[in-house]
Write a protein that holds these residues in place. Structure first.
Motif, mmCIF file in Angstrom:
data_model
loop_
_atom_site.group_PDB
_atom_site.id
_atom_site.type_symbol
_atom_site.label_atom_id
_atom_site.label_comp_id
_atom_site.label_asym_id
_atom_site.label_seq_id
_atom_site.Cartn_x
_atom_site.Cartn_y
_atom_site.Cartn_z
ATOM 1 N N ILE A 45 -18.482 -20.487 -14.352
ATOM 2 C CA ILE A 45 -19.063 -20.619 -12.743
ATOM 3 C C ILE A 45 -18.515 -21.452 -11.887
ATOM 4 C CG2 ILE A 45 -21.310 -21.579 -11.753
ATOM 5 C CD1 ILE A 45 -22.869 -20.538 -14.100
ATOM 6 N N ASP A 46 -17.966 -22.472 -12.626
ATOM 7 C CA ASP A 46 -17.332 -23.563 -11.474
ATOM 8 C C ASP A 46 -15.871 -23.526 -11.431
ATOM 9 O OD1 ASP A 46 -19.524 -25.084 -10.598
ATOM 10 O OD2 ASP A 46 -19.348 -26.088 -12.621
ATOM 11 N N ALA A 47 -15.262 -22.131 -12.215
ATOM 12 C CA ALA A 47 -13.726 -22.030 -12.249
ATOM 13 C C ALA A 47 -13.391 -21.791 -10.956
ATOM 14 C CB ALA A 47 -13.448 -20.939 -13.261
ATOM 15 N N ASN A 48 -13.828 -21.111 -10.031
ATOM 16 C CA ASN A 48 -13.231 -20.908 -8.920
ATOM 17 C C ASN A 48 -14.273 -21.519 -7.654
ATOM 18 O OD1 ASN A 48 -11.300 -18.183 -9.081
ATOM 19 N ND2 ASN A 48 -13.265 -17.990 -10.585
ATOM 20 N N ASN A 49 -14.861 -22.311 -7.972
ATOM 21 C CA ASN A 49 -15.778 -23.375 -7.022
ATOM 22 C C ASN A 49 -16.575 -22.250 -6.072
ATOM 23 O OD1 ASN A 49 -16.575 -25.480 -6.049
ATOM 24 N ND2 ASN A 49 -15.038 -26.020 -4.688
ATOM 25 N N GLY A 50 -17.114 -21.141 -6.525
ATOM 26 C CA GLY A 50 -17.927 -20.424 -5.528
ATOM 27 C C GLY A 50 -17.026 -19.433 -4.558
ATOM 28 N N ASN A 51 -15.780 -19.135 -5.022
ATOM 29 C CA ASN A 51 -14.901 -18.283 -4.183
ATOM 30 C C ASN A 51 -14.100 -17.456 -5.135
ATOM 31 O OD1 ASN A 51 -13.910 -17.282 -1.892
ATOM 32 N ND2 ASN A 51 -12.129 -18.953 -1.947
ATOM 33 N N SER A 52 -14.849 -16.799 -6.101
ATOM 34 C CA SER A 52 -14.168 -15.844 -7.082
ATOM 35 C C SER A 52 -13.922 -14.464 -6.401
ATOM 36 C CB SER A 52 -14.939 -15.802 -8.365
ATOM 37 O OG SER A 52 -14.731 -14.565 -9.299
ATOM 38 N N LEU A 53 -12.518 -14.167 -6.385
ATOM 39 C CA LEU A 53 -12.443 -12.815 -5.860
ATOM 40 C C LEU A 53 -12.737 -11.690 -6.972
ATOM 41 C CD1 LEU A 53 -8.898 -13.364 -4.145
ATOM 42 C CD2 LEU A 53 -11.028 -13.118 -2.959
ATOM 43 N N GLU A 54 -12.699 -12.006 -8.089
ATOM 44 C CA GLU A 54 -13.169 -10.964 -9.030
ATOM 45 C C GLU A 54 -14.487 -10.585 -9.198
ATOM 46 O OE1 GLU A 54 -9.671 -13.560 -10.642
ATOM 47 O OE2 GLU A 54 -11.418 -13.998 -9.557
ATOM 48 N N ALA A 55 -15.386 -11.679 -8.935
ATOM 49 C CA ALA A 55 -16.952 -11.496 -8.705
ATOM 50 C C ALA A 55 -17.245 -10.870 -7.599
ATOM 51 C CB ALA A 55 -17.486 -12.974 -9.140
ATOM 52 N N HIS A 56 -16.486 -11.387 -6.420
ATOM 53 C CA HIS A 56 -17.121 -10.578 -5.038
ATOM 54 C C HIS A 56 -16.530 -9.185 -5.244
ATOM 55 C CE1 HIS A 56 -16.435 -10.707 -0.545
ATOM 56 N NE2 HIS A 56 -17.276 -9.992 -0.933
ATOM 57 N N ALA A 57 -15.510 -8.821 -5.865
ATOM 58 C CA ALA A 57 -15.006 -7.306 -5.775
ATOM 59 C C ALA A 57 -16.124 -6.502 -6.752
ATOM 60 C CB ALA A 57 -13.479 -7.181 -6.255
ATOM 61 N N PHE A 58 -16.420 -6.922 -7.727
ATOM 62 C CA PHE A 58 -17.460 -6.499 -8.584
ATOM 63 C C PHE A 58 -18.726 -6.070 -7.932
ATOM 64 C CE2 PHE A 58 -20.888 -6.363 -11.853
ATOM 65 C CZ PHE A 58 -20.500 -5.388 -12.702
ATOM 66 N N LEU A 59 -19.000 -7.295 -7.265
ATOM 67 C CA LEU A 59 -20.320 -6.977 -6.614
ATOM 68 C C LEU A 59 -20.190 -6.016 -5.314
ATOM 69 C CD1 LEU A 59 -21.727 -10.653 -6.646
ATOM 70 C CD2 LEU A 59 -22.612 -8.939 -7.884
ATOM 71 N N GLN A 60 -19.184 -6.071 -4.670
ATOM 72 C CA GLN A 60 -18.827 -5.342 -3.516
ATOM 73 C C GLN A 60 -18.785 -3.801 -3.841
ATOM 74 O OE1 GLN A 60 -18.738 -6.325 0.020
ATOM 75 N NE2 GLN A 60 -19.240 -4.277 0.205
ATOM 76 N N LEU A 61 -18.347 -3.471 -5.152
ATOM 77 C CA LEU A 61 -18.046 -2.046 -5.528
ATOM 78 C C LEU A 61 -19.511 -1.560 -5.827
ATOM 79 C CD1 LEU A 61 -16.343 -0.026 -6.904
ATOM 80 C CD2 LEU A 61 -16.546 -1.000 -9.164
ATOM 81 N N LEU A 62 -20.362 -2.439 -6.498
ATOM 82 C CA LEU A 62 -21.701 -1.980 -6.839
ATOM 83 C C LEU A 62 -22.610 -1.650 -5.588
ATOM 84 C CD1 LEU A 62 -22.904 -4.262 -9.476
ATOM 85 C CD2 LEU A 62 -21.461 -2.331 -9.797
ATOM 86 N N ALA A 63 -22.281 -2.393 -4.543
ATOM 87 C CA ALA A 63 -23.124 -2.547 -3.183
ATOM 88 C C ALA A 63 -22.579 -1.196 -2.604
ATOM 89 C CB ALA A 63 -22.982 -3.752 -2.161
ATOM 90 N N THR A 64 -21.186 -1.082 -2.343
ATOM 91 C CA THR A 64 -20.627 0.253 -1.590
ATOM 92 C C THR A 64 -20.968 1.465 -2.040
ATOM 93 O OG1 THR A 64 -18.919 -1.299 -0.825
ATOM 94 C CG2 THR A 64 -18.608 1.090 -0.408
ATOM 95 N N PHE A 65 -21.112 1.444 -3.394
ATOM 96 C CA PHE A 65 -21.167 2.743 -3.862
ATOM 97 C C PHE A 65 -22.733 3.100 -4.331
ATOM 98 C CE2 PHE A 65 -16.750 2.298 -3.797
ATOM 99 C CZ PHE A 65 -16.074 3.479 -3.280
ATOM 100 N N GLY A 66 -23.457 2.248 -4.127
ATOM 101 C CA GLY A 66 -24.757 2.322 -4.599
ATOM 102 C C GLY A 66 -25.135 2.554 -6.152
ATOM 103 N N ILE A 67 -24.374 1.756 -6.891
ATOM 104 C CA ILE A 67 -24.506 1.941 -8.452
ATOM 105 C C ILE A 67 -25.251 0.447 -9.117
ATOM 106 C CG2 ILE A 67 -22.711 3.602 -8.583
ATOM 107 C CD1 ILE A 67 -20.733 1.391 -9.395
ATOM 108 N N ASN A 68 -25.691 -0.319 -8.359
ATOM 109 C CA ASN A 68 -26.210 -1.586 -8.825
ATOM 110 C C ASN A 68 -27.251 -1.245 -9.863
ATOM 111 O OD1 ASN A 68 -27.234 -1.034 -6.086
ATOM 112 N ND2 ASN A 68 -28.947 -2.404 -6.952
ATOM 113 N N SER A 69 -27.962 -0.243 -9.724
ATOM 114 C CA SER A 69 -29.068 0.018 -10.684
ATOM 115 C C SER A 69 -28.882 0.324 -12.009
ATOM 116 C CB SER A 69 -30.046 1.292 -10.230
ATOM 117 O OG SER A 69 -29.058 2.437 -10.083
ATOM 118 N N ASN A 70 -27.462 0.666 -12.283
ATOM 119 C CA ASN A 70 -26.773 0.999 -13.468
ATOM 120 C C ASN A 70 -26.463 -0.444 -14.467
ATOM 121 O OD1 ASN A 70 -26.637 4.046 -13.442
ATOM 122 N ND2 ASN A 70 -25.264 3.336 -11.831
#
Length: 546
Positions: free
Chosen positions: A291-316
């Motif tokens: 959680i603290d590895a990127n001090n709240g600025n993780s590109l990897e986590a951001h990309a994953f969440l953006q992928l779910l939001a853009t393509f509407g697959i978060n329900s999976n």
């Protein structure tokens, strides 16, 4: 005219007046007691002279009046002729303009009809790859999607072609479905990244399948030959990851301009299947992040969440797993809108509690404002608690390697950084009335003065390197260590006083009623950071600025 007639009448009566005057004068003369030198003949000549002078002046005035009336009549005729000529010219111009307009509309209509001819459909029943290519060829380019809700920065079509203001190369890359070329173009133009980002959404309309193009651009996000720890130091890889996030955001911007039916055809089931496969491939890699590895600025986590939001697959995916990723991206400006798109708004109180427990009070305040939770999480109380924690010694001195003075210096440095972060947060959210910044600014000046005094004292106490003497040789070369000294002090300054990371404003966008993120239409930039003083956070600033 009546005045002139009255003047003429008076002049005609002059003779009778003179005769009356003559009789009066004769009567006066007959009664005079003394002899008068003035004779009647003189008086008569005087009055006749006045009469002639008046008649001559009257005649001149009449002539001038007639001349003036003649000029007025001529001027009126000239104005009438000019007005008729202007009206005639206007009618001719309007007729010519209407003819040109009709011709232009006809040409545009013919061009659009030619452009809208249906594409050829390949036969079904082939392999999966052939079927995908067939569906791509059957799908119309997004040029045909109505533009009623188009943003201002998305230019309308001209003769069926996407109009790009600055970078027409983007249209060609999207038409060719060249994801690698798109990456290279963005990297080459990263100095003008804001302008490039504005033109990517309309350029994506030219692609046969924009969603497939964006998914194809995600290749290389996790290169097999680079470990997670090394990836944080690879500027090129960091730039590629930011570009991937930006392209997914631009696709979301494009989706905000489309009708619901058009969105369904663009984000088809086959596209969602591929997006889900990529997300499932990325998810295990996120487990290695702290959680603290990127001090709240993780590109990897951001990309994953953006992928779910853009393509509407978060329900999976499990919502609890998504909530655990939010603290990893809490510093990024898009976090609030991502949470809304992923349906996590009601779970934000728990996320804010996690941030507070991990010493991330600034992030907690920003999210509290973004989701209107300031009644439950008092911003002033959180900021004061943050400053109190920063003023404490985080850990005891270890094994005699660090002196108490060094420990106190570290505490002062943390407190100085925390004070600046709190002042910035107060200004961003306009909390001055509830939490005055004057005492905080005075404390900042005090700590900076102490820091400068200690720095000068350290430099004075530091032994100066001896300069070697010339070996009794006249005009010999003098050996110095100036270059090495400069490098030495520069490195020491960089190590002891790291670059301050609160120079840029930080503000989450407020809540919106729309499901699609509103932040996606704003300029894309690397968000500012604020330090976490009670974890082992790692801050890295790459040269790639998006």
């Amino acid at each position: 005219m009546e005045d002139a007639q009255s003047v003429a009448t008076l002049m005609d009566s002059t003779t009778s007046k003179i005769q009356q005057l003559q009789k009066a004068f004769a009567e006066l003369e007959s009664h005079r007691a003394v002899t008068l030198n003035l004779k009647w003949k003189q008086l008569e000549e005087h009055f006749h002279g006045l009469e002639k002078s008046l008649k001559r002046r009257f005649t001149e005035l009449e002539d001038q009046e007639k001349e003036f009336e003649t000029k007025i009549i001529q001027s009126k005729k000239m104005l009438e002729n000019r007005q008729a000529a202007v009206i005639s010219e206007e009618q001719a111009s309007l007729k010519s303009l209407q003819e040109k307009r009709d011709a232009a509309v006809s040409a545009i209509t013919i061009a659009m009809e030619k452009h809208r001819k249906p594409c050829c459909v390949k036969p079904a029943g082939a392999t999966h790859e052939v079927q995908r290519e067939s569906s791509m060829s059957e799908a119309k380019p997004l040029d045909f999607i109505p533009l009623e809700n188009t943003e201002d920065n998305m230019k309308p079509f001209k003769n069926g072609v996407v109009e790009i203001k600055f970078y027409p190369e983007l249209v060609k890359l999207c038409q060719d479905m060249d994801s690698e070329g798109l990456h290279k173009f963005i990297s080459d133009n990263r100095k003008n990244l804001a302008a490039v980002r504005e033109e990517i959404p309309p350029a994506l309309r030219a692609a046969v399948d924009p969603a497939y193009l964006v998914l194809d651009s995600l290749k290389g996000f996790y290169p097999s030959e680079v470990s997670i720890s090394d990836a944080k130091k690879d500027a090129n890889l960091l730039g590629l990851r930011r570009t991937c996030i930006m392209l997914m955001e631009c696709l979301s911007v494009l989706l905000t301009t489309l009708e619901l039916d058009s969105i369904s055809s663009l984000i088809s089931e086959s596209v969602k299947v591929r997006a889900k496969a990529i997300a499932e491939e990325w998810k295990p890699k996120l487990d290695e992040l702290d959680i603290d590895a990127n001090n709240g600025n993780s590109l990897e986590a951001h990309a994953f969440l953006q992928l779910l939001a853009t393509f509407g697959i978060n329900s999976n995916f499990n919502q609890e797993d998504l909530l655990k990723l939010i603290p990893m991206v809490s510093r990024r400006r898009q976090t609030a809108d991502l949470c809304r798109s992923l349906g996590l708004s009601e779970r934000m109180p728990g996320v804010i509690d996690v941030l507070i427990n991990n010493g991330r009070h600034i992030d907690a305040v920003n999210l509290a404002f973004a989701f209107e939770l300031t009644d439950k999480f008092s911003p002033v109380s959180l900021l004061k608690s943050y400053l109190n924690e920063a003023s404490k010694v985080s850990s005891p001195v270890k094994s005699g390697n660090a002196s108490p003075t060094t420990a106190q210096n570290d505490v002062n440095e943390k407190q100085l950084t925390a004070l600046k972060a709190v002042i910035k947060c107060i200004e961003d959210h306009k909390l001055e009335a509830r939490y005055p910044v004057d005492p905080l600014q005075k404390r900042v000046l005090q700590l900076e003065k102490e820091k400068a005094d200690k720095k000068r004292a350290t430099e004075v106490a530091k032994p100066q390197p001896k300069r070697p003497r010339a070996n009794c040789i006249a005009n010999g070369a003098r050996v110095t260590n100036i270059a090495s000294d400069k490098n030495f002090y520069a490195s020491r300054m960089t190590d002891r006083y790291p670059q301050y990371i609160y120079d840029r404003p930080y503000a989450y966008p407020g809540p919106t009623d729309t499901h699609v993120p509103s932040f996606l239409a704003t300029a894309y930039n690397l968000p500012p950071g604020h330090g976490n003083f009670f974890g082992n956070g790692y801050h890295y600033q790459a040269t790639y600025l998006h």
